[in-house]
Design a protein around this motif. Sequence first.
Motif, mmCIF file in Angstrom:
data_model
loop_
_atom_site.group_PDB
_atom_site.id
_atom_site.type_symbol
_atom_site.label_atom_id
_atom_site.label_comp_id
_atom_site.label_asym_id
_atom_site.label_seq_id
_atom_site.Cartn_x
_atom_site.Cartn_y
_atom_site.Cartn_z
ATOM 1 N N ILE A 67 0.955 -1.063 0.071
ATOM 2 C CA ILE A 67 0.090 -0.063 0.081
ATOM 3 C C ILE A 67 0.769 1.163 0.041
ATOM 4 O O ILE A 67 0.554 2.152 -0.582
ATOM 5 C CB ILE A 67 -1.082 0.000 1.252
ATOM 6 N N ALA A 68 1.961 1.010 0.811
ATOM 7 C CA ALA A 68 3.004 2.293 1.011
ATOM 8 C C ALA A 68 3.680 2.651 -0.332
ATOM 9 O O ALA A 68 3.241 3.893 -0.931
ATOM 10 C CB ALA A 68 3.941 2.369 1.994
ATOM 11 N N PHE A 69 3.963 1.607 -1.232
ATOM 12 C CA PHE A 69 4.661 1.566 -2.509
ATOM 13 C C PHE A 69 3.738 2.106 -3.464
ATOM 14 O O PHE A 69 3.815 3.066 -4.538
ATOM 15 C CB PHE A 69 5.248 0.541 -2.796
ATOM 16 N N ALA A 70 2.257 1.679 -3.469
ATOM 17 C CA ALA A 70 1.375 2.234 -4.359
ATOM 18 C C ALA A 70 1.200 3.884 -4.118
ATOM 19 O O ALA A 70 1.127 4.523 -5.070
ATOM 20 C CB ALA A 70 -0.097 1.578 -4.134
ATOM 21 N N VAL A 71 0.875 4.159 -2.914
ATOM 22 C CA VAL A 71 0.607 5.499 -2.563
ATOM 23 C C VAL A 71 1.779 6.473 -2.862
ATOM 24 O O VAL A 71 1.602 7.723 -3.571
ATOM 25 C CB VAL A 71 0.194 5.607 -0.819
ATOM 26 N N ILE A 72 2.967 6.079 -2.849
ATOM 27 C CA ILE A 72 4.166 6.870 -2.916
ATOM 28 C C ILE A 72 4.428 6.963 -4.389
ATOM 29 O O ILE A 72 4.962 8.012 -5.072
ATOM 30 C CB ILE A 72 5.307 6.598 -2.139
ATOM 31 N N SER A 73 4.027 6.068 -5.100
ATOM 32 C CA SER A 73 4.015 5.838 -6.695
ATOM 33 C C SER A 73 3.218 6.610 -7.456
ATOM 34 O O SER A 73 3.335 7.285 -8.298
ATOM 35 C CB SER A 73 4.106 4.569 -7.011
ATOM 36 N N LEU A 74 1.861 6.697 -6.855
ATOM 37 C CA LEU A 74 0.889 7.487 -7.433
ATOM 38 C C LEU A 74 0.729 8.776 -6.858
ATOM 39 O O LEU A 74 -0.342 9.671 -7.222
ATOM 40 C CB LEU A 74 -0.457 6.623 -7.164
ATOM 41 N N ALA A 75 1.352 9.228 -5.828
ATOM 42 C CA ALA A 75 0.881 10.574 -5.080
ATOM 43 C C ALA A 75 1.310 11.719 -6.162
ATOM 44 O O ALA A 75 2.341 11.744 -6.802
ATOM 45 C CB ALA A 75 1.699 10.659 -3.907
ATOM 46 N N GLY A 76 0.456 12.666 -5.749
ATOM 47 C CA GLY A 76 0.661 14.005 -6.427
ATOM 48 C C GLY A 76 0.430 15.132 -5.308
ATOM 49 O O GLY A 76 -0.293 14.683 -4.272
ATOM 50 N N PRO A 77 0.445 16.450 -5.710
ATOM 51 C CA PRO A 77 0.216 17.481 -4.386
ATOM 52 C C PRO A 77 -1.239 17.562 -4.461
ATOM 53 O O PRO A 77 -1.652 18.188 -3.383
ATOM 54 C CB PRO A 77 1.014 18.646 -5.190
ATOM 55 N N GLU A 78 -1.841 17.119 -5.485
ATOM 56 C CA GLU A 78 -3.476 17.118 -5.111
ATOM 57 C C GLU A 78 -4.094 16.122 -4.293
ATOM 58 O O GLU A 78 -5.095 16.074 -3.965
ATOM 59 C CB GLU A 78 -4.389 16.950 -6.496
ATOM 60 N N MET A 79 -3.065 15.320 -3.859
ATOM 61 C CA MET A 79 -3.540 14.069 -2.985
ATOM 62 C C MET A 79 -2.942 14.423 -1.532
ATOM 63 O O MET A 79 -2.014 13.937 -1.241
ATOM 64 C CB MET A 79 -2.959 12.932 -3.401
ATOM 65 N N ALA A 80 -3.556 15.571 -0.772
ATOM 66 C CA ALA A 80 -3.050 16.028 0.347
ATOM 67 C C ALA A 80 -2.880 14.874 1.443
ATOM 68 O O ALA A 80 -1.905 15.078 2.286
ATOM 69 C CB ALA A 80 -4.185 17.085 0.907
ATOM 70 N N ALA A 81 -3.654 13.953 1.686
ATOM 71 C CA ALA A 81 -3.517 12.763 2.569
ATOM 72 C C ALA A 81 -2.392 11.724 2.308
ATOM 73 O O ALA A 81 -2.075 11.097 2.974
ATOM 74 C CB ALA A 81 -4.542 12.145 2.956
ATOM 75 N N ALA A 82 -1.691 12.016 0.856
ATOM 76 C CA ALA A 82 -0.991 10.821 0.620
ATOM 77 C C ALA A 82 0.371 10.660 1.506
ATOM 78 O O ALA A 82 0.606 9.600 1.872
ATOM 79 C CB ALA A 82 -0.153 11.017 -0.719
ATOM 80 N N PRO A 83 1.002 11.812 2.019
ATOM 81 C CA PRO A 83 2.158 11.573 2.818
ATOM 82 C C PRO A 83 1.649 10.797 4.267
ATOM 83 O O PRO A 83 2.467 9.830 4.789
ATOM 84 C CB PRO A 83 2.707 12.879 3.361
#
Length: 179
Positions: A67-83
């Motif tokens: 899940i962490a790898f998926a989130v960090i791979s797909l994250a962008g600034p529009e995804m405020a909760a990603a970090p």
Amino acid sequence: LIGFCLQGCQACASAHFKDIGFDPVILANMVSIQSIGMAFSKTASGFFYDRFGLRVSMLICNIGALIAFAVISLAGPEMAAAPYVYAVAFAFGLPLETIMVPLVASDLYGKKDYAHMMGILVSVSTMGFFLASPVVNLFYDAFGTYRPAFIGSAVLMLVITIGFQIVITIARKERTDAN
């Protein structure tokens, strides 16, 4: 391979999130959440191991890492909760490189070979830690982003997850056949 994947991601996560536009204050919070989450996840991993065994506890940790790898791979600034999502999920993957190592050695190899195999597993894991950051940074140098390294780590972690489930099954069968 687990140590390689996890350390490579952990070493570069803050830099990656900063590169894609996240504020350093958010990243400091991310690291704090991950540290607190890791304290919880290590305890939870021990509980899951005691209650359900190696297969389930490994699977929970592997899924957290995936899940962490998926989130960090797909994250962008529009995804405020990603970090924050990354921090919590990754905290559940991190026991794979600490408390799960002796549990794997014990479960897969038994008491007779535990000390010998524990030494080998720790050495190989440490080698993965050592190689991870330089390799991930080579990806950054080549592509200008960490995303390909994180995607590669996700794929590798998926293969590891499936492989470990197979290995656990084989080890159990061998132990049953030996008794």
